[in-house]
Scaffold this motif. Sequence first.
Motif, PDB file in Angstrom:
ATOM      1  N   GLN A   1      26.297  56.532   1.172  1.00 12.48           N
ATOM      2  CA  GLN A   1      27.675  56.737   1.614  1.00 12.48           C
ATOM      3  C   GLN A   1      28.017  58.219   1.652  1.00 12.48           C
ATOM      4  OE1 GLN A   1      31.079  54.294  -0.012  1.00 12.48           O
ATOM      5  NE2 GLN A   1      31.674  56.251  -0.891  1.00 12.48           N
ATOM      6  N   ILE A   2      27.616  58.950   0.620  1.00 11.41           N
ATOM      7  CA  ILE A   2      27.858  60.389   0.565  1.00 11.41           C
ATOM      8  C   ILE A   2      27.171  61.085   1.746  1.00 11.41           C
ATOM      9  CG2 ILE A   2      27.244  62.502  -0.700  1.00 11.41           C
ATOM     10  CD1 ILE A   2      27.763  60.927  -3.289  1.00 11.41           C
ATOM     11  N   ALA A   3      25.924  60.718   1.987  1.00 12.54           N
ATOM     12  CA  ALA A   3      25.146  61.334   3.061  1.00 12.54           C
ATOM     13  C   ALA A   3      25.782  61.092   4.426  1.00 12.54           C
ATOM     14  CB  ALA A   3      23.720  60.797   3.042  1.00 12.54           C
ATOM     15  N   ARG A   4      26.174  59.866   4.671  1.00  9.44           N
ATOM     16  CA  ARG A   4      26.760  59.532   5.977  1.00  9.44           C
ATOM     17  C   ARG A   4      28.082  60.260   6.195  1.00  9.44           C
ATOM     18  NH1 ARG A   4      25.390  53.012   6.273  1.00  9.44           N
ATOM     19  NH2 ARG A   4      23.219  53.266   7.026  1.00  9.44           N
ATOM     20  N   ARG A   5      28.869  60.405   5.149  1.00 10.37           N
ATOM     21  CA  ARG A   5      30.126  61.138   5.290  1.00 10.37           C
ATOM     22  C   ARG A   5      29.874  62.613   5.563  1.00 10.37           C
ATOM     23  NH1 ARG A   5      33.813  58.339   0.481  1.00 10.37           N
ATOM     24  NH2 ARG A   5      34.176  56.394   1.603  1.00 10.37           N
TER      25      ARG A   5
ATOM     26  N   ALA B   1      23.155  67.312   0.276  1.00  6.45           N
ATOM     27  CA  ALA B   1      23.948  66.257  -0.362  1.00  6.45           C
ATOM     28  C   ALA B   1      23.375  65.914  -1.730  1.00  6.45           C
ATOM     29  CB  ALA B   1      23.965  65.000   0.524  1.00  6.45           C
ATOM     30  N   SER B   2      24.261  65.740  -2.697  1.00  9.89           N
ATOM     31  CA  SER B   2      23.885  65.254  -4.038  1.00  9.89           C
ATOM     32  C   SER B   2      22.858  66.135  -4.739  1.00  9.89           C
ATOM     33  CB  SER B   2      23.330  63.828  -3.949  1.00  9.89           C
ATOM     34  OG  SER B   2      24.253  62.952  -3.352  1.00  9.89           O
TER      35      SER B   2
ATOM     36  N   GLY C   1      26.913  72.353   5.563  1.00 10.08           N
ATOM     37  CA  GLY C   1      27.734  71.390   4.841  1.00 10.08           C
ATOM     38  C   GLY C   1      27.079  71.009   3.533  1.00 10.08           C
ATOM     39  N   ILE C   2      27.798  71.191   2.446  1.00  9.40           N
ATOM     40  CA  ILE C   2      27.294  70.768   1.137  1.00  9.40           C
ATOM     41  C   ILE C   2      28.265  69.763   0.525  1.00  9.40           C
ATOM     42  CG2 ILE C   2      26.105  72.946   0.697  1.00  9.40           C
ATOM     43  CD1 ILE C   2      28.407  73.636  -1.253  1.00  9.40           C
ATOM     44  N   GLN C   3      27.746  68.942  -0.352  1.00  9.12           N
ATOM     45  CA  GLN C   3      28.573  67.988  -1.085  1.00  9.12           C
ATOM     46  C   GLN C   3      28.535  68.364  -2.559  1.00  9.12           C
ATOM     47  OE1 GLN C   3      26.722  65.292  -3.014  1.00  9.12           O
ATOM     48  NE2 GLN C   3      28.678  64.959  -4.056  1.00  9.12           N
ATOM     49  N   ALA C   4      29.675  68.327  -3.189  1.00  5.75           N
ATOM     50  CA  ALA C   4      29.768  68.680  -4.604  1.00  5.75           C
ATOM     51  C   ALA C   4      30.784  67.778  -5.286  1.00  5.75           C
ATOM     52  CB  ALA C   4      30.177  70.141  -4.760  1.00  5.75           C
ATOM     53  N   PHE C   5      30.708  67.724  -6.593  1.00  5.39           N
ATOM     54  CA  PHE C   5      31.640  66.899  -7.370  1.00  5.39           C
ATOM     55  C   PHE C   5      32.656  67.777  -8.095  1.00  5.39           C
ATOM     56  CE2 PHE C   5      27.794  64.228  -7.193  1.00  5.39           C
ATOM     57  CZ  PHE C   5      28.344  63.110  -6.578  1.00  5.39           C
ATOM     58  N   ALA C   6      33.851  67.240  -8.242  1.00  3.21           N
ATOM     59  CA  ALA C   6      34.902  67.949  -8.967  1.00  3.21           C
ATOM     60  C   ALA C   6      34.533  68.045 -10.446  1.00  3.21           C
ATOM     61  CB  ALA C   6      36.227  67.210  -8.807  1.00  3.21           C
ATOM     62  N   ASP C   7      35.121  69.010 -11.128  1.00  8.34           N
ATOM     63  CA  ASP C   7      34.831  69.158 -12.556  1.00  8.34           C
ATOM     64  C   ASP C   7      35.482  68.063 -13.398  1.00  8.34           C
ATOM     65  OD1 ASP C   7      37.466  69.987 -12.462  1.00  8.34           O
ATOM     66  OD2 ASP C   7      37.022  72.094 -12.907  1.00  8.34           O
ATOM     67  N   THR C   8      36.206  67.160 -12.736  1.00 11.29           N
ATOM     68  CA  THR C   8      36.781  65.995 -13.420  1.00 11.29           C
ATOM     69  C   THR C   8      35.883  64.772 -13.285  1.00 11.29           C
ATOM     70  OG1 THR C   8      37.996  65.435 -11.403  1.00 11.29           O
ATOM     71  CG2 THR C   8      39.147  66.777 -13.053  1.00 11.29           C
ATOM     72  N   ALA C   9      34.811  64.898 -12.529  1.00 12.83           N
ATOM     73  CA  ALA C   9      33.960  63.742 -12.223  1.00 12.83           C
ATOM     74  C   ALA C   9      32.988  63.421 -13.363  1.00 12.83           C
ATOM     75  CB  ALA C   9      33.184  63.994 -10.938  1.00 12.83           C
ATOM     76  N   PHE C  10      32.698  62.142 -13.487  1.00 13.77           N
ATOM     77  CA  PHE C  10      31.712  61.588 -14.413  1.00 13.77           C
ATOM     78  C   PHE C  10      32.138  61.732 -15.887  1.00 13.77           C
ATOM     79  CE2 PHE C  10      29.252  63.092 -10.686  1.00 13.77           C
ATOM     80  CZ  PHE C  10      29.019  61.833 -10.139  1.00 13.77           C
TER      81      PHE C  10
ATOM     82  N   THR D   1      34.980  63.784  -4.985  1.00 14.82           N
ATOM     83  CA  THR D   1      33.892  64.441  -4.266  1.00 14.82           C
ATOM     84  C   THR D   1      34.434  65.422  -3.238  1.00 14.82           C
ATOM     85  OG1 THR D   1      32.592  62.400  -4.508  1.00 14.82           O
ATOM     86  CG2 THR D   1      31.815  64.005  -2.891  1.00 14.82           C
ATOM     87  N   PHE D   2      33.772  66.577  -3.137  1.00 16.77           N
ATOM     88  CA  PHE D   2      34.123  67.585  -2.142  1.00 16.77           C
ATOM     89  C   PHE D   2      33.043  67.630  -1.063  1.00 16.77           C
ATOM     90  CE2 PHE D   2      35.885  70.009  -6.024  1.00 16.77           C
ATOM     91  CZ  PHE D   2      37.100  69.337  -5.951  1.00 16.77           C
ATOM     92  N   TYR D   3      33.480  67.676   0.190  1.00 17.86           N
ATOM     93  CA  TYR D   3      32.579  67.915   1.324  1.00 17.86           C
ATOM     94  C   TYR D   3      32.979  69.279   1.884  1.00 17.86           C
ATOM     95  CZ  TYR D   3      31.544  62.973   0.800  1.00 17.86           C
ATOM     96  OH  TYR D   3      31.182  61.752   0.291  1.00 17.86           O
ATOM     97  N   VAL D   4      32.094  70.237   1.716  1.00 20.17           N
ATOM     98  CA  VAL D   4      32.426  71.642   1.959  1.00 20.17           C
ATOM     99  C   VAL D   4      31.643  72.165   3.158  1.00 20.17           C
ATOM    100  CG1 VAL D   4      32.617  73.913   0.881  1.00 20.17           C
ATOM    101  CG2 VAL D   4      32.670  71.844  -0.546  1.00 20.17           C
TER     102      VAL D   4
END
Length: 275
Positions: A33-37, A122-123, A149-158, A268-271
């Motif tokens: 899902q992350i990759a496709r987005r 991604a990831s 394009g990179i994908q990253a997680f917020a510092d509130t994640a997990f 999740t951030f898509y940058v």
Amino acid sequence: MSNQPELNKYKQEIADLYSSRSQTYDNSDWHLQIARRLVEYGGVSLGHQVLDIATGTGHVAIAAAQIVGSEGRVVGIDIATGMLDRARNKAQELNLKNTEFMLADAEALDFPVNSCDRIFCASAFIWMSDLHAALTHWHKFLKPGGILGIQAFADTAFVGGIVTQKVAKKYGISFKMSQPTGTVEKCRSLLEQAGFEDVEIKIDRDGSYISLEKAKAMWAGSSHPAPGQYPPPLSTLSTEQLAQAKAEFDTEIEALQTERGVWNDITTFYVFGRK
């Protein structure tokens, strides 16, 4: 491009970890899902030349290959041989002729300058040894006007990571985890400092309640590599200290338990940035 990249201990541990996970990595649709987005938001088009950094089992690469067509080309690179084997098998099953997977270190790529319309990661971006250097290096491979394009997680994640950081701090230990990319401002600054323009960030606010057992299993421990840090931060603790830290982690997690379970944020951030 070298067929056998020379990996330091940090990267070899990452490669071994993900090769060991390769057979079960696709059991969940989450990474897909992350990759496709990322591909969708990145505006991949027919004929594009695409580089997929840390391709894993090929989620981004395959999604992009199905868009770029026979006139385009997608190259996926990774340091984990097990993941690449899975990616190649999937591409072969789909009869994708425009896709190639290579064993290569993302931070030491020997790739043609000004050759890519899109570069994705991604990831995996947080696993790079030097985030700024990696972005600067990849910037060279983009065509003028090309997009990274990179994908990253917020510092509130997990929740497991958040609580691990809290416990580790009591022992004078700093865990980076998602902190270097943990806010929109940090992501924007990283790309702009690496020379990217027109930075755009899409935010996917997500999360779910998980069981107490699953939350406790998210303890970082000291047996696996930690993103951007080597050796793993908790490896400096004695056996007794590590056991005590784990007990403190469990107590903190238990305090977060509700009737629905433990809330696990996955913002999740898509940058994206343009050359």
